[in-house]
Design a protein around this motif. Structure first.
Motif, PDB file in Angstrom:
ATOM      1  N   SER A  11       0.834  -1.266   0.013  1.00  0.00           N
ATOM      2  CA  SER A  11      -0.082   0.034  -0.112  1.00  0.00           C
ATOM      3  C   SER A  11       0.904   1.243  -0.055  1.00  0.00           C
ATOM      4  O   SER A  11       0.462   2.357  -0.699  1.00  0.00           O
ATOM      5  CB  SER A  11      -1.171  -0.105   1.166  1.00  0.00           C
ATOM      6  OG  SER A  11      -1.648   1.024   1.146  1.00  0.00           O
ATOM      7  N   TYR A  12       1.831   1.177   0.921  1.00  0.00           N
ATOM      8  CA  TYR A  12       2.768   2.354   0.744  1.00  0.00           C
ATOM      9  C   TYR A  12       3.650   2.647  -0.332  1.00  0.00           C
ATOM     10  O   TYR A  12       3.864   3.438  -1.056  1.00  0.00           O
ATOM     11  CB  TYR A  12       3.876   2.317   1.994  1.00  0.00           C
ATOM     12  CG  TYR A  12       3.251   2.561   3.391  1.00  0.00           C
ATOM     13  CD1 TYR A  12       2.993   3.964   3.660  1.00  0.00           C
ATOM     14  CD2 TYR A  12       3.316   1.626   4.523  1.00  0.00           C
ATOM     15  CE1 TYR A  12       2.379   4.143   5.060  1.00  0.00           C
ATOM     16  CE2 TYR A  12       2.722   2.248   5.669  1.00  0.00           C
ATOM     17  CZ  TYR A  12       2.275   3.253   5.964  1.00  0.00           C
ATOM     18  OH  TYR A  12       1.820   3.790   7.066  1.00  0.00           O
ATOM     19  N   ALA A  13       3.829   1.516  -1.055  1.00  0.00           N
ATOM     20  CA  ALA A  13       4.706   1.740  -2.374  1.00  0.00           C
ATOM     21  C   ALA A  13       3.637   2.228  -3.586  1.00  0.00           C
ATOM     22  O   ALA A  13       3.982   2.799  -4.244  1.00  0.00           O
ATOM     23  CB  ALA A  13       5.183   0.036  -2.637  1.00  0.00           C
ATOM     24  N   GLU A  14       2.490   1.773  -3.267  1.00  0.00           N
ATOM     25  CA  GLU A  14       1.402   2.175  -4.445  1.00  0.00           C
ATOM     26  C   GLU A  14       1.176   3.492  -4.419  1.00  0.00           C
ATOM     27  O   GLU A  14       1.324   4.247  -5.333  1.00  0.00           O
ATOM     28  CB  GLU A  14       0.165   1.218  -4.173  1.00  0.00           C
ATOM     29  CG  GLU A  14      -0.731   1.841  -5.257  1.00  0.00           C
ATOM     30  CD  GLU A  14      -2.067   0.760  -5.196  1.00  0.00           C
ATOM     31  OE1 GLU A  14      -3.079   1.304  -5.709  1.00  0.00           O
ATOM     32  OE2 GLU A  14      -2.131  -0.221  -4.495  1.00  0.00           O
ATOM     33  N   ASP A  15       1.144   4.086  -3.012  1.00  0.00           N
ATOM     34  CA  ASP A  15       0.877   5.739  -2.748  1.00  0.00           C
ATOM     35  C   ASP A  15       2.231   6.337  -3.197  1.00  0.00           C
ATOM     36  O   ASP A  15       2.183   7.342  -3.807  1.00  0.00           O
ATOM     37  CB  ASP A  15       0.893   5.837  -1.402  1.00  0.00           C
ATOM     38  CG  ASP A  15      -0.888   5.410  -0.767  1.00  0.00           C
ATOM     39  OD1 ASP A  15      -1.394   5.265  -1.440  1.00  0.00           O
ATOM     40  OD2 ASP A  15      -0.796   5.307   0.360  1.00  0.00           O
ATOM     41  N   LEU A  16       3.279   5.971  -2.792  1.00  0.00           N
ATOM     42  CA  LEU A  16       4.710   6.335  -3.440  1.00  0.00           C
ATOM     43  C   LEU A  16       4.768   6.539  -5.107  1.00  0.00           C
ATOM     44  O   LEU A  16       5.038   7.495  -5.634  1.00  0.00           O
ATOM     45  CB  LEU A  16       6.002   5.844  -2.728  1.00  0.00           C
ATOM     46  CG  LEU A  16       7.335   6.262  -3.377  1.00  0.00           C
ATOM     47  CD1 LEU A  16       7.269   7.689  -3.066  1.00  0.00           C
ATOM     48  CD2 LEU A  16       8.362   5.254  -2.822  1.00  0.00           C
ATOM     49  N   LEU A  17       4.238   5.493  -5.718  1.00  0.00           N
ATOM     50  CA  LEU A  17       4.176   5.449  -6.914  1.00  0.00           C
ATOM     51  C   LEU A  17       3.487   6.347  -7.630  1.00  0.00           C
ATOM     52  O   LEU A  17       3.713   7.254  -8.625  1.00  0.00           O
ATOM     53  CB  LEU A  17       4.103   3.974  -7.688  1.00  0.00           C
ATOM     54  CG  LEU A  17       3.955   3.766  -8.871  1.00  0.00           C
ATOM     55  CD1 LEU A  17       5.344   3.832  -9.570  1.00  0.00           C
ATOM     56  CD2 LEU A  17       3.370   2.308  -9.309  1.00  0.00           C
TER      57      LEU A  17
END
Length: 78
Positions: free
Chosen positions: A24-30
């Motif tokens: 989820s954090y990686a998706e937000d960062l992306l």
């Protein structure tokens, strides 16, 4: 009282939850990085249009606020 050892299922469940949080954090960062790149591309496109416009006008490409050379303003017969 000693803590109960984790069963294999509980350990797997916690690892899965941790991975979902990281994803989820990686998706937000992306998403944030994609928005940033899109804004930068818009700025690049705008700057390219401005440079093209300046070249079409035949004016030297000077930075804003930089004094222009008066010789650039001489009529062509000089």
């Amino acid at each position: 009282m000693t803590p109960m050892p984790h069963t294999h299922g509980e350990d797997t469940e916690q690892r899965l939850v941790d991975l979902e949080i990281k994803a989820s954090y990686a998706e937000d960062l992306l998403d944030s990085l994609n928005q940033l790149v899109a804004r930068q591309q818009e700025q690049i496109d705008l700057l390219l249009r401005e440079v093209r416009h300046l070249r079409q006008r035949g004016e030297p490409e000077a930075a804003p606020g930089v004094a222009r050379d008066p010789r650039d303003e001489l009529p062509p017969h000089y």
